[in-house]
Design an enzyme around this catalytic site. Structure first.
Site, short mmCIF file in Angstrom:
data_model
loop_
_atom_site.label_atom_id
_atom_site.label_comp_id
_atom_site.label_asym_id
_atom_site.label_seq_id
_atom_site.Cartn_x
_atom_site.Cartn_y
_atom_site.Cartn_z
N GLY A 12 0.77 -1.24 0.00
CA GLY A 12 0.00 0.00 0.00
C GLY A 12 0.80 1.29 0.00
N SER A 13 2.05 1.25 -0.47
CA SER A 13 2.80 2.51 -0.49
C SER A 13 2.19 3.49 -1.49
CB SER A 13 4.28 2.27 -0.80
OG SER A 13 4.47 1.84 -2.12
N ASN A 14 1.66 2.98 -2.59
CA ASN A 14 0.97 3.88 -3.54
C ASN A 14 -0.31 4.43 -2.93
OD1 ASN A 14 2.21 4.12 -6.39
ND2 ASN A 14 2.58 2.00 -5.76
N LYS A 65 -16.50 -15.29 -9.35
CA LYS A 65 -15.88 -13.97 -9.56
C LYS A 65 -16.96 -12.93 -9.85
CE LYS A 65 -12.29 -11.77 -12.25
NZ LYS A 65 -10.86 -11.93 -12.21
N MET A 90 -4.04 -7.42 -6.57
CA MET A 90 -3.49 -8.60 -7.23
C MET A 90 -4.58 -9.51 -7.81
SD MET A 90 -0.47 -7.74 -7.06
CE MET A 90 0.42 -9.15 -7.68
N ARG A 91 -5.53 -8.90 -8.52
CA ARG A 91 -6.56 -9.69 -9.19
C ARG A 91 -6.82 -9.10 -10.57
NH1 ARG A 91 -9.05 -13.28 -6.17
NH2 ARG A 91 -8.45 -13.10 -3.99
N ASN A 107 -4.70 1.78 -13.65
CA ASN A 107 -3.72 0.94 -12.96
C ASN A 107 -2.34 1.57 -13.11
OD1 ASN A 107 -2.71 -1.40 -11.60
ND2 ASN A 107 -2.09 -2.25 -13.57
N HIS A 109 1.74 0.46 -13.49
CA HIS A 109 2.60 -0.69 -13.78
C HIS A 109 4.05 -0.24 -13.66
CE1 HIS A 109 3.64 -4.56 -15.35
NE2 HIS A 109 4.52 -3.97 -16.14
C1 GRF Z 1 3.59 -1.23 -7.41
O1 GRF Z 1 4.92 -1.44 -7.83
C2 GRF Z 1 2.67 -1.13 -8.60
O2 GRF Z 1 3.31 -0.64 -9.75
C3 GRF Z 1 2.26 -2.57 -8.84
O3 GRF Z 1 2.15 -3.12 -7.55
C4 GRF Z 1 3.04 -2.45 -6.65
C5 GRF Z 1 2.23 -2.05 -5.45
O4 GRF Z 1 3.05 -1.52 -4.43
N1 GRF Z 1 1.04 -2.62 -9.61
P1 GRF Z 1 2.38 -0.88 -3.15
O5 GRF Z 1 1.43 -1.93 -2.55
O6 GRF Z 1 1.62 0.33 -3.58
O7 GRF Z 1 3.48 -0.54 -2.21
#
Ligand code: GRF
Length: 201
Positions: A12-14, A65, A90-91, A107, A109
């Protein structure tokens, strides 16, 4: 105020960078909800600390789903969510959610798409030996990491970079680029024409 939701499954850093960008006004919208599918994910602790509402929706509580996504859609509608922001969710997004939020799911990437798609973008690029990699924010469609590109930014891979040092640089860049992209999207500054997305003036 426009409402958006972040979907995350892990660290969850983002999510945290986005929540802080909302608080300091870099994103002019309301982060109404975190949707998480993993009860032990660290992102839940971050959301509690940052006082963002959490909906924990576990896939195993649903027989298909389709039903899992219908529940998600119900919660999104209840919260008047206009944009879905995937940040380490992650889905693979399925038909129901894609249909309900067409061109309203984005999203991030950790590589320069269309190179190094999939779950290990940083490592795959590093092991390949690329000299330039980066970060991509894109719309989500039914093709894995295949939707229209919204923003991209590159990073030079130095000879003395390790996988760890590259990961750190990529994440730092993600935390800058994603809030910027979200603010543009949610404030209708991104125009889609065919498969091309561009920033309007
Ligand atoms: C990030 O590197 C993002 O690009 C990818 O998953 C990772 C998630 O990192 N889709 P975080 O959970 O936000 O730290």
């Amino acid at each position: 105020m426009k409402n958006f939701a972040v979907f995350a499954s892990g660290n969850g850093s983002n999510f945290e960078a986005i929540a802080k960008a909302v608080k300091n006004g870099r994103i002019k919208a309301h982060l109404a909800l975190l949707i998480c599918d993993q009860p032990n994910a660290f992102v839940i602790k971050r959301a509690q600390r940052l006082r963002v509402r959490i909906a924990l929706i576990k896939r195993e509580d649903f027989s298909s789903k389709r039903d899992f996504e219908l529940k998600i859609i119900e919660i999104l509608k209840e919260n008047k969510i206009g944009l879905v922001v995937l940040a380490g969710f992650m889905r693979i997004v399925g038909e129901k959610l894609l249909e309900a939020y067409k061109n309203r799911i984005v999203n991030i990437h950790p590589a320069l798409l269309p190179s190094f798609k999939g779950a290990h973008g940083i490592k795959d690029a590093f092991n390949y030996g690329v000299k330039v990699t980066g970060v991509t924010v894109h719309f989500v469609n039914d093709e894995l990491d295949g939707g229209s590109i919204i923003l991209q930014k590159e990073i030079t891979v130095k000879d003395n970079d390790t996988l760890e040092s590259l990961e750190a640089k990529i994440h730092k860049l993600e935390h800058e680029l994603y809030p910027q992209a979200i603010n543009l999207i949610i404030n209708s500054k991104i125009k889609l024409k065919g498969r091309k997305a561009s920033v309007t003036q």
